[in-house]
Design a protein around this motif. Structure first.
Motif, PDB file in Angstrom:
ATOM      1  N   PRO A 154      -3.209  10.827  10.873  1.00  0.00           N
ATOM      2  CA  PRO A 154      -3.646  11.001   9.486  1.00  0.00           C
ATOM      3  C   PRO A 154      -2.507  10.873   8.474  1.00  0.00           C
ATOM      4  O   PRO A 154      -2.703  10.312   7.393  1.00  0.00           O
ATOM      5  N   ALA A 155      -1.321  11.381   8.822  1.00  0.00           N
ATOM      6  CA  ALA A 155      -0.191  11.284   7.892  1.00  0.00           C
ATOM      7  C   ALA A 155       0.155   9.826   7.613  1.00  0.00           C
ATOM      8  O   ALA A 155       0.521   9.465   6.480  1.00  0.00           O
ATOM      9  N   ASP A 156       0.027   8.968   8.626  1.00  0.00           N
ATOM     10  CA  ASP A 156       0.314   7.547   8.433  1.00  0.00           C
ATOM     11  C   ASP A 156      -0.763   6.873   7.580  1.00  0.00           C
ATOM     12  O   ASP A 156      -0.472   5.963   6.802  1.00  0.00           O
ATOM     13  N   VAL A 157      -2.021   7.322   7.758  1.00  0.00           N
ATOM     14  CA  VAL A 157      -3.091   6.789   6.924  1.00  0.00           C
ATOM     15  C   VAL A 157      -2.820   7.124   5.457  1.00  0.00           C
ATOM     16  O   VAL A 157      -2.987   6.283   4.574  1.00  0.00           O
ATOM     17  N   ARG A 158      -2.367   8.337   5.210  1.00  0.00           N
ATOM     18  CA  ARG A 158      -2.052   8.734   3.830  1.00  0.00           C
ATOM     19  C   ARG A 158      -0.942   7.857   3.241  1.00  0.00           C
ATOM     20  O   ARG A 158      -0.991   7.479   2.068  1.00  0.00           O
ATOM     21  N   LEU A 159       0.059   7.540   4.055  1.00  0.00           N
ATOM     22  CA  LEU A 159       1.140   6.671   3.584  1.00  0.00           C
ATOM     23  C   LEU A 159       0.604   5.310   3.158  1.00  0.00           C
ATOM     24  O   LEU A 159       0.964   4.781   2.099  1.00  0.00           O
ATOM     25  N   LEU A 213     -11.241   8.374   5.526  1.00  0.00           N
ATOM     26  CA  LEU A 213     -10.351   7.598   6.387  1.00  0.00           C
ATOM     27  C   LEU A 213      -9.368   8.489   7.132  1.00  0.00           C
ATOM     28  O   LEU A 213      -9.040   8.220   8.294  1.00  0.00           O
ATOM     29  N   VAL A 214      -8.923   9.562   6.502  1.00  0.00           N
ATOM     30  CA  VAL A 214      -8.040  10.504   7.192  1.00  0.00           C
ATOM     31  C   VAL A 214      -8.796  11.169   8.342  1.00  0.00           C
ATOM     32  O   VAL A 214      -8.251  11.354   9.431  1.00  0.00           O
ATOM     33  N   LEU A 215     -10.059  11.511   8.115  1.00  0.00           N
ATOM     34  CA  LEU A 215     -10.857  12.132   9.171  1.00  0.00           C
ATOM     35  C   LEU A 215     -11.057  11.172  10.340  1.00  0.00           C
ATOM     36  O   LEU A 215     -11.004  11.566  11.510  1.00  0.00           O
ATOM     37  N   LEU A 216     -11.275   9.901  10.039  1.00  0.00           N
ATOM     38  CA  LEU A 216     -11.454   8.916  11.104  1.00  0.00           C
ATOM     39  C   LEU A 216     -10.207   8.797  11.980  1.00  0.00           C
ATOM     40  O   LEU A 216     -10.299   8.445  13.156  1.00  0.00           O
ATOM     41  N   ALA A 217      -9.051   9.125  11.408  1.00  0.00           N
ATOM     42  CA  ALA A 217      -7.807   9.019  12.178  1.00  0.00           C
ATOM     43  C   ALA A 217      -7.699  10.114  13.230  1.00  0.00           C
ATOM     44  O   ALA A 217      -7.006   9.959  14.228  1.00  0.00           O
TER      45      ALA A 217
END
Length: 289
Positions: free
Chosen positions: A53-58, A74-78
């Motif tokens: 999730p941290a990478d999705v946020r980036l 999208l963070v939840l999907l991660a």
């Protein structure tokens, strides 16, 4: 280590690729913005690699995505973060099969859930006693058996899932139940009576549409098995069909498969009793009619 099931990785990757393209960036440019190698971006976008999730946020920050609902989805999907930010079900991670955790995560973020159930009441509408009876039967069928403590923990999970119907933005649930669901006495007559009353209560909720498919309807397209369709707010490309089996779940994401199941559900709703007639039918079942 991969985060999330294959279906979620592919959907997340496709969405991130679309957002990168919309931002006018190549994969190499995106990689440089977040300090990665281009191959990592490519693996994420093709679903070959999991992403935290941290990478999705980036990536979302690099693509200047400001929609908070899209961020959250999208963070939840991660999957789960390493810094402790997880869904409530993470506390039961040693207890739940990964496919069940994945199902709960999708359920918690979906805007709409459409389900055909041929055998038992959907989990989101079960009473505690009914859930206990169903869970005990399922655990008992497992190769390694089960204990009362395990059953009770699984029942807690099932009841906690029902919060999606009580949130500020509740899940919109449309359920078609085969008449067999009402006629099968689960947990004994008293448990079943309370369960039927719970169904009648749920049917009055504005975000719940409940329909019964009576035996008199004859053979129907759903006889091959129960299924669930999850739909997400404003993101039809993230929709998914879930088919449950005894030891696993199958996730279908292809547009053709989704369309087939959506058409099947529409057909089943057309064959089923209206929501109003369904209330009368449930009342009759409760009275033994």
């Amino acid at each position: 280590m991969q985060h999330g099931p294959a279906v979620r990785r592919r959907k997340l990757g496709a969405e991130l690729r679309a957002l990168r393209t919309l931002a006018g960036l190549t994969s190499g440019q995106a990689a440089r913005l977040v300090g990665w190698h281009q191959s990592k971006v490519s693996r994420i976008e093709t679903g070959r690699s999991g992403v935290k999730p941290a990478d999705v946020r980036l990536l979302l920050d690099a693509y200047d995505v400001r929609d908070p609902e899209l961020h959250e989805l999208l963070v939840l999907l991660a999957g789960s973060d390493d810094d402790g930010r997880q869904g409530w079900w993470h506390a039961y991670r040693r207890l739940l099969p990964s496919t069940y955790s994945d199902f709960i995560s999708l359920e918690s973020q979906a805007g709409v859930m459409r389900t055909l159930e041929n055998s038992v009441v959907p989990g989101l509408l079960q009473t505690r006693e009914y859930a206990r009876a169903v869970t005990r039967a399922a655990v008992g069928a497992a190769p390694d058996g089960g204990t009362d403590a395990l059953v009770e923990e699984l029942v807690k999970v099932r009841l906690a899932r029902q919060d999606v119907l009580r949130s500020n933005k509740p899940l919109r649930l449309s359920a078609v139940l085969d008449e067999a669901v009402l006629r099968r006495t689960v947990g004994g007559p008293e448990v079943m009576a309370r369960q039927l009353e719970r169904l009648r209560e749920a049917a009055h909720l504005p975000h719940v549409r409940l329909q019964v498919l009576p035996f008199g309807a004859g053979a129907h397209i759903g006889v091959t098995g129960s299924f669930v369709i999850f739909s997400f707010p404003n993101r039809s490309d993230l929709d998914v069909v879930v088919l449950d089996h005894l030891t696993s779940s199958l996730y279908l994401e292809q547009k053709e498969a989704l369309r087939s199941y959506e058409e099947a559900f529409d057909s089943l709703q057309g064959q089923a009793l209206s929501p109003e007639d369904t209330l009368d039918f449930i009342a009759g079942a409760a009275d033994g009619a």
